[in-house]
Design a protein around this motif. Structure first.
Motif, short mmCIF file in Angstrom:
data_model
loop_
_atom_site.label_atom_id
_atom_site.label_comp_id
_atom_site.label_asym_id
_atom_site.label_seq_id
_atom_site.Cartn_x
_atom_site.Cartn_y
_atom_site.Cartn_z
N THR A 51 36.27 -16.95 -8.22
CA THR A 51 36.48 -15.64 -7.58
C THR A 51 37.93 -15.21 -7.52
O THR A 51 38.24 -14.03 -7.69
CB THR A 51 35.89 -15.69 -6.16
OG1 THR A 51 34.47 -15.87 -6.25
CG2 THR A 51 36.21 -14.42 -5.38
N PHE A 86 34.54 -20.58 -4.37
CA PHE A 86 35.76 -21.14 -3.79
C PHE A 86 36.03 -22.50 -4.42
O PHE A 86 35.15 -23.36 -4.42
CB PHE A 86 35.60 -21.34 -2.28
CG PHE A 86 35.77 -20.11 -1.43
CD1 PHE A 86 36.70 -20.10 -0.40
CD2 PHE A 86 35.00 -18.97 -1.64
CE1 PHE A 86 36.85 -18.98 0.41
CE2 PHE A 86 35.15 -17.85 -0.84
CZ PHE A 86 36.08 -17.85 0.18
N ARG A 87 37.26 -22.70 -4.88
CA ARG A 87 37.66 -24.00 -5.43
C ARG A 87 38.86 -24.54 -4.63
O ARG A 87 40.01 -24.45 -5.07
CB ARG A 87 38.05 -23.86 -6.91
CG ARG A 87 37.00 -23.18 -7.80
CD ARG A 87 35.77 -24.03 -8.00
NE ARG A 87 34.77 -23.36 -8.81
CZ ARG A 87 34.58 -23.56 -10.11
NH1 ARG A 87 35.36 -24.40 -10.77
NH2 ARG A 87 33.62 -22.92 -10.75
N PRO A 88 38.63 -25.10 -3.44
CA PRO A 88 39.73 -25.62 -2.64
C PRO A 88 40.34 -26.87 -3.25
O PRO A 88 39.63 -27.74 -3.77
CB PRO A 88 39.09 -25.91 -1.29
CG PRO A 88 37.64 -26.09 -1.59
CD PRO A 88 37.33 -25.23 -2.75
N ILE A 101 43.44 -22.47 -3.01
CA ILE A 101 42.44 -22.19 -4.04
C ILE A 101 43.07 -22.38 -5.41
O ILE A 101 44.14 -21.84 -5.71
CB ILE A 101 41.89 -20.75 -3.91
CG1 ILE A 101 41.26 -20.54 -2.53
CG2 ILE A 101 40.88 -20.48 -5.03
CD1 ILE A 101 40.04 -21.38 -2.26
N PHE A 112 42.89 -21.59 1.19
CA PHE A 112 41.46 -21.63 1.49
C PHE A 112 41.18 -20.90 2.80
O PHE A 112 40.20 -20.14 2.90
CB PHE A 112 40.97 -23.07 1.57
CG PHE A 112 39.56 -23.19 2.07
CD1 PHE A 112 38.50 -22.84 1.26
CD2 PHE A 112 39.31 -23.64 3.37
CE1 PHE A 112 37.19 -22.93 1.73
CE2 PHE A 112 38.01 -23.73 3.83
CZ PHE A 112 36.95 -23.38 3.01
N ALA A 115 41.28 -17.14 2.35
CA ALA A 115 40.15 -16.69 1.55
C ALA A 115 38.86 -16.70 2.38
O ALA A 115 38.08 -15.74 2.34
CB ALA A 115 40.00 -17.59 0.32
N PHE A 116 38.64 -17.77 3.13
CA PHE A 116 37.41 -17.87 3.92
C PHE A 116 37.36 -16.78 4.98
O PHE A 116 36.34 -16.11 5.16
CB PHE A 116 37.31 -19.25 4.57
CG PHE A 116 35.99 -19.50 5.24
CD1 PHE A 116 34.95 -20.08 4.53
CD2 PHE A 116 35.78 -19.15 6.56
CE1 PHE A 116 33.72 -20.30 5.14
CE2 PHE A 116 34.55 -19.36 7.17
CZ PHE A 116 33.51 -19.95 6.46
N VAL A 133 29.52 -18.34 0.57
CA VAL A 133 30.72 -19.05 0.14
C VAL A 133 30.24 -20.31 -0.57
O VAL A 133 29.63 -21.20 0.03
CB VAL A 133 31.62 -19.40 1.33
CG1 VAL A 133 32.70 -20.41 0.91
CG2 VAL A 133 32.27 -18.15 1.91
N LEU A 135 31.13 -23.56 -2.41
CA LEU A 135 32.27 -24.48 -2.40
C LEU A 135 32.14 -25.55 -3.47
O LEU A 135 31.13 -26.24 -3.56
CB LEU A 135 32.36 -25.17 -1.04
CG LEU A 135 32.89 -24.36 0.14
CD1 LEU A 135 32.76 -25.18 1.42
CD2 LEU A 135 34.34 -23.97 -0.09
#
Length: 347
Positions: A51, A86-88, A101, A112, A115-116, A133, A135
């Protein structure tokens, strides 16, 4: 020009503008027209793959080869996207470490936490809608200790959001959860498990398969008959060239057909339109792939009827809302794909 003709033209113009505003509003809050009783698993939900890569514009290579989105997350929500990838990634700064991210090893330049909270803000301002979301922990260059620390930090943050926002804003997953129960809330779906942490509100993916596989979703990572359901997944993310694109279309088609034919109670589906054309990090042609993939999924969606029945589930895409992209420009049809997926719910 007579007064009556002038009035009729003004009336027609007002009606036209009213229709335009109505269509825009319906897309911005497109779930408003769906019944509360609709199972969420039956809804066709547009989502964006990676995203936050619209931020990747600080290097020539990164901008064109690693970017999968051009619209910022606020615009994505506004055009109808309801699932956010989401790619934390753990940034090791000792006691000041945090989650950022990433896309693989590329920094998307948004934390993160920021974004959240932005996604929670969208559903707060649009109470007819919900958001997912999705993850997937991004290891990047983390070693095993950093990865462990990152996942622990992520689990604690999710628990902290539940304490802060409560069940009024964070949904508790059930396979049969309905739209009425989830409006105004964020649903969290996790690709990873977090050992030692109990997250009873989140959905956890088990047995993910990139090639039209069958696994299951479970609540809080625990599988039992009342809290688990079948999950169909497809994320064939690379094909060598256009002659091999049939591998992707076959995978998408296989996943959709298996989901639609499944007879178990409340199955879910995550089917990816996204991917890249090439065979190495130096040829990540997401736009070239979207040129082929997005029209294929549009055509598939246009044949679907999701009203009073099962739709396509969650469909993740590249270049949502975009018409063309790239140093060598390709049409990517991201605007038409979002519209086609939403329309499934009303046919």
């Amino acid at each position: 020009m007579t007064t009556s003709i002038m009035k009729s033209r003004i009336t027609a113009l007002v009606m036209l503008l009213s229709c335009v505003v109505s269509v825009a509003s319906a897309q911005n809050n497109w779930m408003k027209g769906l019944p509360d009783s609709t199972p969420v698993c039956d809804i066709t939900i547009p989502g964006t793959h990676d995203t936050f890569t619209y931020q990747l514009d600080y290097e020539f290579v990164t901008k064109y080869w690693w970017r999968t989105q051009t619209a910022d997350v606020a615009k994505q929500f506004d055009i109808g996207i309801r699932c956010f990838d989401f790619r934390p990634h753990y940034v090791d700064k000792g006691k000041d470490s945090y989650l950022q991210i990433y896309h693989n090893r590329r920094n998307c330049r948004i934390s993160f936490d920021e974004a959240f909270r932005s996604v929670v803000g969208f559903v707060t301002e649009n109470p007819s809608e919900f958001a997912i979301v999705y993850l997937n922990y991004e290891s990047g260059d983390n070693d095993s200790n950093q990865k462990k620390a990152g996942k622990e930090m992520l689990a604690r943050m999710l628990l902290g959001y539940m304490d802060e926002y409560g069940p009024e804003s964070i949904a508790f997953f059930r396979p049969d959860i309905t739209l009425g129960e989830i409006r105004h809330k964020v649903l969290i779906i996790c690709r990873d498990n977090y050992e030692g942490f109990d997250l009873p509100f989140a959905a956890f993916i088990n047995n993910w398969d990139d090639c039209s596989g069958k696994g299951f979703l479970s609540t809080g990572g625990k599988k039992d008959e009342t809290r688990a359901c079948t999950l169909f997944s497809q994320d064939l993310y690379a094909v060598y060239d256009w002659d091999h694109f049939h591998e992707k279309s076959d995978a998408f088609d296989g996943c959709a057909k298996a989901f639609l034919a499944d007879g178990t109670a409340c199955p879910w589906c995550i089917n990816n339109a996204s991917g890249f054309m090439g065979h190495s990090e130096k040829t990540l042609n997401y736009n070239e792939f979207a040129y082929k993939s997005n029209p294929y999924v549009i055509s598939y969606a246009e044949k679907m009827s999701g009203k009073d029945g099962r739709g396509l589930g969650i469909v993740m895409m590249d270049f949502a809302g975009e018409t063309e992209f790239g140093l060598v420009k390709y049409q990517v049809f991201g605007d038409k794909l979002v519209e086609a997926l939403i329309a499934v719910n009303y046919r």
